[in-house]
Each structure stands twice: as C-alpha cells, then as structure tokens.
Design a protein around this motif. Structure first.
Motif, PDB file in Angstrom:
ATOM      1  N   PRO A  83       0.796  -1.230   0.000  1.00  0.00           N
ATOM      2  CA  PRO A  83       0.000   0.000   0.000  1.00  0.00           C
ATOM      3  C   PRO A  83       0.828   1.280   0.000  1.00  0.00           C
ATOM      4  N   GLY A  84       2.099   1.181   0.359  1.00  0.00           N
ATOM      5  CA  GLY A  84       2.950   2.371   0.371  1.00  0.00           C
ATOM      6  C   GLY A  84       3.162   2.942  -1.017  1.00  0.00           C
ATOM      7  N   PHE A 175      -3.569 -11.040   3.918  1.00  0.00           N
ATOM      8  CA  PHE A 175      -2.265 -11.658   3.639  1.00  0.00           C
ATOM      9  C   PHE A 175      -1.344 -11.252   4.774  1.00  0.00           C
ATOM     10  N   VAL A 176      -0.283 -12.024   4.972  1.00  0.00           N
ATOM     11  CA  VAL A 176       0.628 -11.642   6.058  1.00  0.00           C
ATOM     12  C   VAL A 176       1.641 -10.632   5.542  1.00  0.00           C
ATOM     13  N   ILE A 177       1.979  -9.700   6.413  1.00  0.00           N
ATOM     14  CA  ILE A 177       2.873  -8.628   5.958  1.00  0.00           C
ATOM     15  C   ILE A 177       4.321  -8.953   6.287  1.00  0.00           C
ATOM     16  N   ALA A 182       5.736  -3.944   7.913  1.00  0.00           N
ATOM     17  CA  ALA A 182       5.362  -3.631   9.299  1.00  0.00           C
ATOM     18  C   ALA A 182       6.079  -2.367   9.758  1.00  0.00           C
ATOM     19  N   MET A 183       7.362  -2.286   9.442  1.00  0.00           N
ATOM     20  CA  MET A 183       8.132  -1.114   9.878  1.00  0.00           C
ATOM     21  C   MET A 183       7.620   0.163   9.233  1.00  0.00           C
ATOM     22  N   SER A 184       7.323   0.092   7.920  1.00  0.00           N
ATOM     23  CA  SER A 184       6.858   1.326   7.268  1.00  0.00           C
ATOM     24  C   SER A 184       5.487   1.725   7.779  1.00  0.00           C
ATOM     25  N   LEU A 185       4.601   0.752   7.990  1.00  0.00           N
ATOM     26  CA  LEU A 185       3.280   1.108   8.521  1.00  0.00           C
ATOM     27  C   LEU A 185       3.411   1.743   9.901  1.00  0.00           C
ATOM     28  N   SER A 205      -2.902  -0.749  17.033  1.00  0.00           N
ATOM     29  CA  SER A 205      -2.207  -0.781  18.318  1.00  0.00           C
ATOM     30  C   SER A 205      -2.538  -2.125  18.979  1.00  0.00           C
ATOM     31  N   PRO A 206      -1.589  -2.909  19.477  1.00  0.00           N
ATOM     32  CA  PRO A 206      -0.146  -2.656  19.420  1.00  0.00           C
ATOM     33  C   PRO A 206       0.369  -2.619  17.973  1.00  0.00           C
ATOM     34  N   ALA A 207       1.619  -2.206  17.880  1.00  0.00           N
ATOM     35  CA  ALA A 207       2.226  -1.963  16.572  1.00  0.00           C
ATOM     36  C   ALA A 207       2.164  -3.185  15.644  1.00  0.00           C
ATOM     37  N   TRP A 208       2.257  -2.916  14.333  1.00  0.00           N
ATOM     38  CA  TRP A 208       2.338  -3.991  13.339  1.00  0.00           C
ATOM     39  C   TRP A 208       3.631  -4.767  13.520  1.00  0.00           C
TER      40      TRP A 208
END
Ligand code: DON
Length: 570
Positions: A83-84, A175-177, A182-185, A205-208
């Motif tokens: 999505p980025g 789908f699994v990321i 995860a870091m960019s989200l 929250s909690p973070a991706w």
C-alpha cells in the motif's frame, strides 16, 4: 468391462491430478511466501516489489496470458499488498514493446484538479507551504492508475475478471505482511491519524509486526466495483462519491467532473540508438526520464567509460557531471508538453549535448552555481514491475503515490490511499520539492496539467529484440539509477544482479552534492572529495527491477536487494 472404481481412478489420473498439480503450483498462498532475488528461466518472468504480486503475474502467464495481462494482475495485487506505493489512487507510466514490433508509451500520470491554481500552495505572504503540497487532501492530483489499467487492457488476452481476482482475494481474505511493511506502517501511524478523520485499517495498536494479517474489506469492495463496472467503477458512481466526500472532509479539490474527465494518454515512446547496437525505448514527457536518459547516454556515448572501469574515480566523475548537466536542464525546461512548449528536439540533439559537454572538466568537480541549464531558443514512494512473456512481449511499468503512502489520506469506505503527487509540480520557483528538485514555469501548476515526473520505465532492444527491461522508484534518483544500471551492463558487462545491486550514486545539479549509498567505496569518496566534490551518504538509491533476455532465449530476472522485491519465472 473395466470396473467402475478403476474408471474413476483412471479418470482422476488423467484429468484431475494434473489439474490439481498445476492449480497448486499457481495458487498464491498469502500466508507463506518467500522473497526470491533472481530467477533464470526460458518462458517468461515477472519481477516486482512484492512476492505475492510477482506470483500473481506468473500465474497469469502460465494460464496463457501475455505480458500485459500479467502486468495488470501484478499491478492490481501491488495495490493491495504494497500500500505504500502500489495503488489505485495514484498514477504512473507503462512502456512496452510487443512481439509484432509495436512500441507503447502509456501515460496515466495524475492531473491537477480543475480548481487547482498556480499559487495554491503559497500563503498570504507568498511563502511556499510544502506541508500542503505533500500531505493530506490538498496534495492529491486526480488519480490515473485505473484509467491506465483499462487502456493497457486493449493489449491483453484474458478477461479482466481473471486479472483482478487475485487482488480481490488478497484484499478480502488478507495476507501476512513482511517485516519491512510492518516497519513502514508503524512509522506512519501518527500521519495516518493526522490526515484521516475516519480511522483507516492501517492504524493499529499494538504496533504492526512481521506475520500480522492485513485485511482490507473496503478496498476489496472497490476492486469488485472496478471488476463489475470497469473504469466507471472507479471514476463514477459509488467510488467517485466516496472520493469526493473524502476530499470535502479535508479541503481537497478533486471533483466529480475531474474524475469523470480523467483519461490516460498513449504517447509516442522516446526511441533512441546507443552505439549502433542498441535501441532504447523509454517514456516521454511528462516523464523527465525520456529527456534526461537520452541526454546522459548520448553525453557518455563517445567517452572511454569502459576503459575507466566500474566505479573508478574517472567513471564516477564523468557520470556525475553528465547527471549534473542533465538535471540542470530538467529544472528549467521540463514540464507537461500539453501545456508548455518544451524544446525536446534540441535538448536531446547531439550538437547541443556536445556543446554542454564542453563544461565537463576532466580533473575537477563542476560547480552547480556556474553550470546552469543550457541556452535554448526554440519554438519515496513508487514501485516498478517488469514482465516478459513467451510471445516476446515486454512490459515495464512504474507507478506511484509519490511519497510513501502518498498523502496518507485513505478514501473512507473505499479503502485506498490518495497520492500526494501535486508536490511534483514546482509550487514556487526556487522552492525544492520533496526530492529537492527545482522547477520553473514549465512545471508550474495549472488545471488539468500533469506534474513532471522522473519515472523512467525503459526497454532496451538489441537487434530489435527485447534485451533489457528496467525501471525503479526513487524520486529524482530514478533517472540516475536507470542510467547507472544500463551503463553497468552496456559498458561494464556486469551480470544483471551486480548491475542492480552494486552501490549507486546520484547528482541532481541542485543541491550541489554527490549522494552515495553506504556501500560506496571509501577510497573513491576520498579521491572525489579531493577533486572538489561535496559528498553525502544517503539511504538506498532506487529499487531497480531488471529482466535480461539473452539472444539464445535465456531469461534472467532480478529484484533489487534493497527491498522485498521478488523475481519469479518459469
Ligand atoms: O513521479 C515522480 O518522479 C515521483 N513522484 C516518484 C516518487 C518516487 O519514486 C518515490 N519513491 N521512492
């Protein structure tokens, strides 16, 4: 007589098992997938920024689709799994060479909305407000991606429903990321909250973390509308209503008419020769790549680059100066030709370029304060994908939201991010955009105008047959990355993997800085500094995707090690 059970077994062996095997081979498993950086094969290949997107394209090739079919499927899956940058709410370019020799350059770049004005990003005192051109609703141009896909479809073979289904499944069931996703989200959480009044699925929250499942129901709904109603499923009806309502929530300008009137444009591809053996096919304006790449290739064409050696001081110096000269012209002359008269022919003519090369001094760094655009009087986030098929069709597509996750505004109810492409216009002369690029009147904002781009999807032909398919994201560094990767292969005979992965450098005239990647050799930096260069280390330059097709039929596809990029083939 053969007993019934035996008949069933026989039937299964002949029909069901092979069908099942090929089904499982083609099936996209959204929960288990791996990155693959290089593939060597003979039938067809796909390389893109995400393994699931590459796999979707490959499955289409195996089902008898051509490179265009596969590219459409890949592009749509990128809009879900990446999505980025993959998108419905952005735009891009496609360059393709078809087996029958046809060359296509498709422009689905965003346009300024009708209500846009030249000074829309200046405050009452005339000061530029890049915050508005880079973030939130006002930063979006009218999206072109969906119109682009339906123009691409003219050259496809399979029904559109088949091409969009993998994207729908991935959006609907999730789908699994990857770790990098995860870091960019996570890095954008505050922006997602700030630029949306309806909280989008990307906020968590909690973070991706790596392995989390991302489900996008609204996006799946939008994809189904596109599946059922074509481009109208996006530019009219429910989706258009959701876009316009979203714009109204944040003072954005895009209207129903802007959406309805958007169309992608087929343009004449830029085609130029290199050293007699190669024909380079690339994207014309509003891509600046279509001017700067021929400029740079022509400025080095008769230089002894090969004898200097890869990343020798002399080679880097020469290529940097060539980049400086080309980017200086970009700032002054380039913009949407439908709106502004650009001296295209002169800019890429040999006499002009020879004259420009007189400014190149063999032993010292040039200075951007004294080197300006030539005199001519004449009438980080983007993504790239390449496909090559068994018929000989080659496709190169770069598509973008501009910055990572674009404006960070998600169209509520429709589930996709809008671009922040308006920042690619020159919002005020002398004010750099988010990539530090300067612009002038040629790239000033006007209603319906397309903002200047650096995206450079490119295909190199050798004896009129596809030889290299290449492109990359990276803002203004795109043209330098494509240029250097081509030089690495055409001059330094590098393998595709080395050509893509070796450290890169970039100079864009202003600021007068030679940017290098972390791995760029220390001793060469020191030598260049002695010649007068200001050197600055920066993050990755580009995420180049490359397919090489060798004359005996071998295909080598390479995904850049700088990201989740994955090459697949068969
Ligand atoms: O069209 C352009 O030149 C830019 N909007 C591209 C942005 C980009 O490549 C960001 N990628 N990292």
């Amino acid at each position: 007589m053969i007993p019934k059970t035996r008949l069933v077994i026989l039937f299964s062996l002949i029909f069901i098992l092979p069908a099942l095997t090929s089904f499982t081979q083609d099936i996209i498993d959204p929960y288990h997938y791996v990155l693959n950086k290089e593939v060597q094969c003979r039938n067809g290949a796909v390389v893109s920024a995400h393994p699931l997107a590459s796999q979707a394209g490959l499955a289409i090739l195996k089902k008898g689709g051509n490179a265009i079919d596969a590219a459409i499927a890949t592009q749509l899956v990128l809009a879900v799994v990446y999505p980025g940058a993959g998108n419905l709410g952005g735009g891009g370019f496609m360059v393709a060479t078809l087996a029958d020799g046809k060359k296509i350059a498709l422009d689905f770049r965003e346009k300024a909305p009708e209500r846009a004005t030249k000074n829309m990003y200046l405050d009452a005192n005339g000061n530029a407000q890049p915050d508005l051109s880079q973030n939130g609703h006002l930063s979006s141009g009218v999206p072109g991606t969906v119109a682009g896909i339906f123009t691409e479809l003219k050259y496809a073979r399979l029904p559109f429903k088949k091409l969009i289904q993998p994207a729908i499944n991935l959006a609907e069931k999730g789908f699994v990321i990857t770790e990098s996703e995860a870091m960019s989200l996570n890095a954008e959480q505050e922006n997602f909250k700030k630029y949306n009044s309806v909280v989008p699925v990307f906020v968590k929250s909690p973070a991706w973390k790596k392995g989390d499942t991302l489900i996008q129901k609204d996006l799946a709904k939008t994809l189904k509308l596109i599946r059922d109603s074509g481009a109208k499923g996006f530019y009219e009806g429910e989706t258009a209503r959701l876009i316009v309502e979203e714009m109204q929530r944040g003072k954005g300008l895009i209207s129903y008419d802007d959406l309805k009137n958007y169309s992608a444009k087929e343009r004449d591809a830029v085609v130029f020769g290199y050293k007699g053996s190669y024909t380079i096919v690339t994207m014309p304006l509003p891509s600046s790549g279509g001017i700067l790449l021929p400029q740079m290739m022509r400025m080095i064409e008769d230089q002894p680059l090969k004898s200097y050696g890869f990343q020798s001081v002399k080679a880097v110096h020469l290529m940097t100066e060539v980049e400086r000269l080309a980017y200086a012209d970009r700032a002054k002359y380039l913009g949407d030709r439908d709106f502004y008269k650009v001296p295209v022919k002169s800019l890429i003519s040999y006499p002009y370029l020879y004259q420009r090369m007189e400014l190149y001094k063999q032993d010292t760094a040039g200075s951007s304060d004294s080197i300006r655009a030539g005199n001519l009087a004449e009438s980080e986030e983007t993504t790239h994908l390449n496909v090559y098929d068994s018929f000989g069709n080659a496709v190169s597509i770069t598509t973008t939201l501009n910055g990572g996750y674009g404006s960070r505004t998600v169209v509520a109810g429709a589930g996709f991010l809008m671009n922040n492409e308006m920042d690619d216009f020159s919002i005020k002369p002398g004010v750099p955009n988010m990539y530090g690029a300067l612009g002038a009147e040629a790239n000033a904002i006007a209603p319906g105008k397309r903002m200047l781009s650096s995206m450079t999807p490119t295909i190199v032909l050798k004896n009129e047959q596809p030889y290299l398919i290449i492109g990359t994201p990276g803002g203004t560094t795109i043209i330098s990355s494509v240029f250097q990767t081509l030089v690495n292969i055409l001059e330094f005979n590098m393998s595709p993997s080395d050509a893509v992965n070796k450290p890169k450098f970039h100079h864009q005239w202003q600021p007068d800085i030679l940017y290098v990647e972390k791995e760029f050799p220390e001793n060469i930096r020191t030598e260049l500094q002695k010649m007068g260069y200001t050197i600055s280390q920066r993050g990755p330059i580009g995420r180049t995707e490359l397919i090489q097709i060798l004359p005996e039929g071998k295909i080598i596809a390479v995904g850049d090690h700088r990201g989740d990029d994955t090459a697949v083939g068969y």
